[in-house]
Scaffold this motif. Sequence first.
Motif, PDB file in Angstrom:
ATOM      1  N   GLY A  11      -4.620   9.131  19.691  1.00  0.00           N
ATOM      2  CA  GLY A  11      -5.376  10.373  19.778  1.00  0.00           C
ATOM      3  C   GLY A  11      -6.525  10.472  18.809  1.00  0.00           C
ATOM      4  O   GLY A  11      -7.168  11.532  18.717  1.00  0.00           O
ATOM      5  N   ARG A 145      -1.053  13.984  22.787  1.00  0.00           N
ATOM      6  CA  ARG A 145      -1.900  13.630  21.639  1.00  0.00           C
ATOM      7  C   ARG A 145      -3.381  13.657  22.013  1.00  0.00           C
ATOM      8  O   ARG A 145      -4.242  13.889  21.163  1.00  0.00           O
ATOM      9  CB  ARG A 145      -1.516  12.237  21.113  1.00  0.00           C
ATOM     10  CG  ARG A 145      -0.161  12.167  20.452  1.00  0.00           C
ATOM     11  CD  ARG A 145       0.000  10.880  19.653  1.00  0.00           C
ATOM     12  NE  ARG A 145      -0.068   9.683  20.483  1.00  0.00           N
ATOM     13  CZ  ARG A 145       0.989   9.111  21.059  1.00  0.00           C
ATOM     14  NH1 ARG A 145       2.199   9.638  20.918  1.00  0.00           N
ATOM     15  NH2 ARG A 145       0.842   8.003  21.774  1.00  0.00           N
ATOM     16  N   TRP A 146      -3.688  13.402  23.259  1.00  0.00           N
ATOM     17  CA  TRP A 146      -5.084  13.430  23.702  1.00  0.00           C
ATOM     18  C   TRP A 146      -5.594  14.847  23.942  1.00  0.00           C
ATOM     19  O   TRP A 146      -6.738  15.041  24.352  1.00  0.00           O
ATOM     20  CB  TRP A 146      -5.233  12.604  24.979  1.00  0.00           C
ATOM     21  CG  TRP A 146      -5.017  11.140  24.757  1.00  0.00           C
ATOM     22  CD1 TRP A 146      -5.317  10.427  23.636  1.00  0.00           C
ATOM     23  CD2 TRP A 146      -4.446  10.207  25.681  1.00  0.00           C
ATOM     24  NE1 TRP A 146      -4.972   9.114  23.790  1.00  0.00           N
ATOM     25  CE2 TRP A 146      -4.437   8.938  25.031  1.00  0.00           C
ATOM     26  CE3 TRP A 146      -3.948  10.295  26.972  1.00  0.00           C
ATOM     27  CZ2 TRP A 146      -3.938   7.788  25.644  1.00  0.00           C
ATOM     28  CZ3 TRP A 146      -3.455   9.157  27.588  1.00  0.00           C
ATOM     29  CH2 TRP A 146      -3.460   7.919  26.933  1.00  0.00           C
TER      30      TRP A 146
END
Length: 210
Positions: A11, A145-146
């Motif tokens: 990320g 996480r992105w």
Amino acid sequence: MVECVVKDWEGQETGTASLELKVASEENAAHIVHRALVRQLGNARQGNASTKTRAEVRGGGRKPWRQKGTGRARAGSNRSPLWRGGGVIFGPKPRDYSVSMNRKERRLALRTAFYSRSEDWVVVEDFGDKLPQPKTKDLLNAIARWGISVDAKILLIVSERNENVYLSARNVPNLRMISASNLNIHDLLTADRLLVTSSALQKIQEVYGD
């Protein structure tokens, strides 16, 4: 030209990527994208719905009762559309719903639709090597996480199919994976977020950047 940030598996921002495509003018964009969407949905229809008219329904050759003297309404056939089991008035018949559209127009509509969703892009590095075996949980954690909600409708665009990525993604009900060379208007417009790998972005530039 659109500049976007590229994220790694964890990320973190690792760089930027750019995409430049020829798109329709602002006053024509909505019209041509709509035409392409209608074409895709129409071409997907089978068009095989069919009902029988009173001439096609079996039976009904004999007059149910005499014309006069019974006190009932006159009837000439028990297969009249007014009767139960009778024919259907103006019912559907097999037809072709397909719509034609020039190839250049289709490609222009596709580029315009993809370009218009640039605010919803999330560009990530290729992560096929991060999944040595199919693992849906690992993919969902990476998506979080992105910065993408796992409840959102996600379109994952990859340059070419990776079996472990495909097997990890197929159990997620709101995630659809397609290759960059098989983009279509409907998927681009209905997804909440577009998750694009960096190699897929390059392939889109090569395939559609005419």
